[in-house]
Each structure stands twice: as C-alpha cells, then as structure tokens.
Design an enzyme around this catalytic site. Structure first.
Site, PDB file in Angstrom:
ATOM      1  N   SER A 138      -2.219  -7.004  -6.636  1.00  0.00           N
ATOM      2  CA  SER A 138      -2.896  -7.140  -5.354  1.00  0.00           C
ATOM      3  C   SER A 138      -3.774  -8.389  -5.340  1.00  0.00           C
ATOM      4  O   SER A 138      -3.277  -9.496  -5.488  1.00  0.00           O
ATOM      5  CB  SER A 138      -3.691  -5.867  -5.054  1.00  0.00           C
ATOM      6  OG  SER A 138      -4.117  -5.837  -3.709  1.00  0.00           O
TER       7      SER A 138
ATOM      8  N   ASP B 222       4.593  -1.112   1.958  1.00  0.00           N
ATOM      9  CA  ASP B 222       3.392  -1.918   1.790  1.00  0.00           C
ATOM     10  C   ASP B 222       3.404  -3.029   2.828  1.00  0.00           C
ATOM     11  O   ASP B 222       4.425  -3.718   2.982  1.00  0.00           O
ATOM     12  CB  ASP B 222       3.381  -2.519   0.378  1.00  0.00           C
ATOM     13  CG  ASP B 222       2.108  -3.291   0.049  1.00  0.00           C
ATOM     14  OD1 ASP B 222       1.296  -3.550   0.953  1.00  0.00           O
ATOM     15  OD2 ASP B 222       1.940  -3.634  -1.131  1.00  0.00           O
TER      16      ASP B 222
ATOM     17  N   HIS C  11       1.917   8.243 -13.361  1.00  0.00           N
ATOM     18  CA  HIS C  11       1.894   9.609 -13.881  1.00  0.00           C
ATOM     19  C   HIS C  11       2.392  10.610 -12.848  1.00  0.00           C
ATOM     20  O   HIS C  11       2.626  11.781 -13.163  1.00  0.00           O
ATOM     21  CB  HIS C  11       0.486   9.978 -14.337  1.00  0.00           C
ATOM     22  CG  HIS C  11      -0.537   9.920 -13.250  1.00  0.00           C
ATOM     23  ND1 HIS C  11      -0.769   8.792 -12.489  1.00  0.00           N
ATOM     24  CD2 HIS C  11      -1.426  10.853 -12.793  1.00  0.00           C
ATOM     25  CE1 HIS C  11      -1.723   9.028 -11.620  1.00  0.00           C
ATOM     26  NE2 HIS C  11      -2.138  10.274 -11.771  1.00  0.00           N
TER      27      HIS C  11
END
Length: 326
Positions: A158, A256, A293
């Site tokens: 980012s 995004d 995860h």
C-alpha cells in the site's frame, strides 16, 4: 448502467465488514485511528518459525527512526530487503506486520529491515521517503554489523509499496546491480488519479471494502503539502528512464480501488524492458496480505512473494559470485 462488481471472497468478508465498521466510526482522533488499526491487525496468529530480530534506531535527517531487522539463522551474509509498511502514511507500525516479516525473512533466506517511518499529518511528504533513503545509506555503510551483503531489494504494501517503488525509481541508477528486486503489494501509484477516480477499479470499489476513495483523499490531504508533491510521489507519473529498474513482483487485489493502477504500472515497466510479474488475486480486497490466516488466496500471495523474491535473490548471488570477464 450498473457496474459489474467482482464478489469478495467469503473467507474474508466478515473481517472486511468489521474493519470498515471499526475504522469508520465518526469523530476518531488520529491517535484513536492508529490504535484501532493496530488492534485490528494484531489478530494474525503466530509465525510458524521466528527469525532472529534486532530492534534498531537509524539516524536520519529527520531524527532517529525505529526499525526492526529480521535475519535468517545463517552464518553467511545475506541480501537485505528494506520493507515499508502500509497504512496510508498515517497509521501502522513495526508490530502490524511482525508475523509476516518473520515468514518473509525465513522463506526468502534474506534479512528484512522493517522501517517505522514518520507518519502524517505530523510529518508530510517527503519526510517518510527521505527517512527510507537515509536508512538505505545507513544500511549500506553497516553491512558487516547487520550481517548482510551489498545486495538490496525494496518492498512494501500500500503506502509502503509506493515508497518501495519510489526508492527503486530514484536510486536504481546509483545502485546498479546492487539493487536486484522490488516487491510491491497493492501499491499506491497515482495520487492525482485517486482524486479523479476515473479508473474502472476506482468506480467498482470506490466505497470499499477496507479502502475507499474518501479515505484515500483524506490520507492525501494529511500527507501532501500541495498538488506538486502528489505528482512527484506518484510512480505512474515518473518521467525519467526506467529501463534499468530491477525485476518487479506486483500483487494486486481484485476488489481493490487500486487494482487497475497496478496493471498500468506493470505495463509501463514492461514497456521499459523491466521483467515484471503482475498477479491479481481473485476475491481479495486491500490489505489482504494480513488475512493469510483466513484465506488460502491471501496465503498464496505471500507464498508467491517469497518465491519470486527468492528467485531474484538466487540470480543476484550467482551474478555476484561469477568471475569478472576479461
């Protein structure tokens, strides 16, 4: 005519909704915004194994900058990756990506120097960039103490991906073969473009999740002193020769608003003859690297990052070991 919007991966949908609810509370101070962000990113589980870590204070022209060195357990000097975290230049710290830095260091068999650069609005452009530049100079002067060799890569996600891309653009000519790779994860590449919101991905995901156009505009207002600075900090608007840039891995999320900027930058690099691997990860949103995860797709991106970094590491070390031609 309505836009066809790709669906968010169900594995991360709950987290994305919760993130937006927590971070979207009205009236948050900068300190509260930072604290909530770090709390949300704290839930990433534990690394399967741990690299050797050393907390450092790096001198810069803007004062000391905290950093953390992650090193694989090896007696040999290894290449060094300068890593810059994301967070819109306003949030994030060394702990937010701690788990991932352990995994990156051990997986790539390289040292990762994670930089805790100064944040906006207290520190505006180009303070963060100049601190990263000073960290590079300092690291190259201290390779023996750090246990690294004079082979360097830049990486970040980012806002940190923006800093990594700028570092590669601005210093590749001076570093030459010393700079061997750049890894950019959903990087911010065109600040004026965000304001205009003209690209398809801007329109599809201008309302989020995780990142939206209004939030990006607020980040820009906090970070940049003026329009000229926004242009100077936009890698997509870099006008100098980019033919000598190192190979790049660019990871984009399908859901995004920054997705299409990554595709445009990959094409720009390729047109300059740069070796580029550009991958769009289906169903993923901004900041998806912290959701490995929860999502096999996100975990796969981290595996790809390690794989391509290690490939370029192997090439760089082989090149440095080759006898000089006569």
């Amino acid at each position: 005519m309505s836009l066809e919007i790709p669906a968010l991966d169900p594995d991360i949908a709950y987290h994305a909704t919760r993130f937006d609810e927590v971070m979207g509370k009205p009236g948050l101070t900068t300190a509260q915004f930072r604290e909530l962000y770090c709390q949300l990113l704290a839930d990433q589980g534990e690394p399967l194994a741990r690299a050797v870590t050393t907390d450092l204070a790096i001198p810069t022209r803007h004062g000391e900058m905290a950093a953390r060195l992650y090193s694989p357990a090896t007696a040999a000097a290894v290449p060094l990756v300068l890593y810059m975290h994301g967070g819109g230049f306003m949030v994030g710290d060394l702990d937010c990506l701690d788990k991932i830095m352990h995994e990156f260091s051990l997986g790539t068999e390289m040292a990762f120097l994670s930089l805790d650069y100064a944040l906006a609005p207290e520190h505006t452009y180009p303070v963060a960039l100049e601190q990263c530049e000073d960290a590079l100079v300092w690291a190259l002067k201290n390779v023996d103490a750090l246990g690294v060799c004079a082979r360097v890569a830049f990486a970040g996600d980012s806002a940190g991906g923006n800093l990594a891309a700028l570092m590669a653009q601005r210093h590749h000519a001076l570093l030459g073969d010393t700079l061997f790779w750049q890894g950019l994860i959903n990087p911010v590449l065109d600040f004026p473009g965000v304001t205009a919101a003209q690209k398809l991905s801007h329109r599809q995901f201008g309302a989020g999740p995780i990142l939206n156009i209004d939030v990006m505009k607020s980040f820009n207002q906090a970070y940049f002193p003026d329009e000229e600075a926004m242009i100077a900090a936009s890698p997509l608007r870099f006008s100098d020769d980019m033919s000598g840039l190192p190979p790049a891995f660019i990871a984009a999320a399908q859901c995004d608003p920054l997705r299409d900027d990554s595709a445009e930058y990959a094409a720009l690099l390729r047109s300059a003859g740069v070796l580029v691997t550009h991958k769009v990860y289906p169903g993923m949103c901004h900041n998806f690297m912290t959701l490995a995860h929860r999502s096999k797709v996100a975990a796969g991106m981290l595996d790809d990052f390690v794989r391509f970094a290690k490939l370029e590491r192997t090439k760089a070390l082989a090149k440095s070991a080759a006898p000089a031609s006569r």
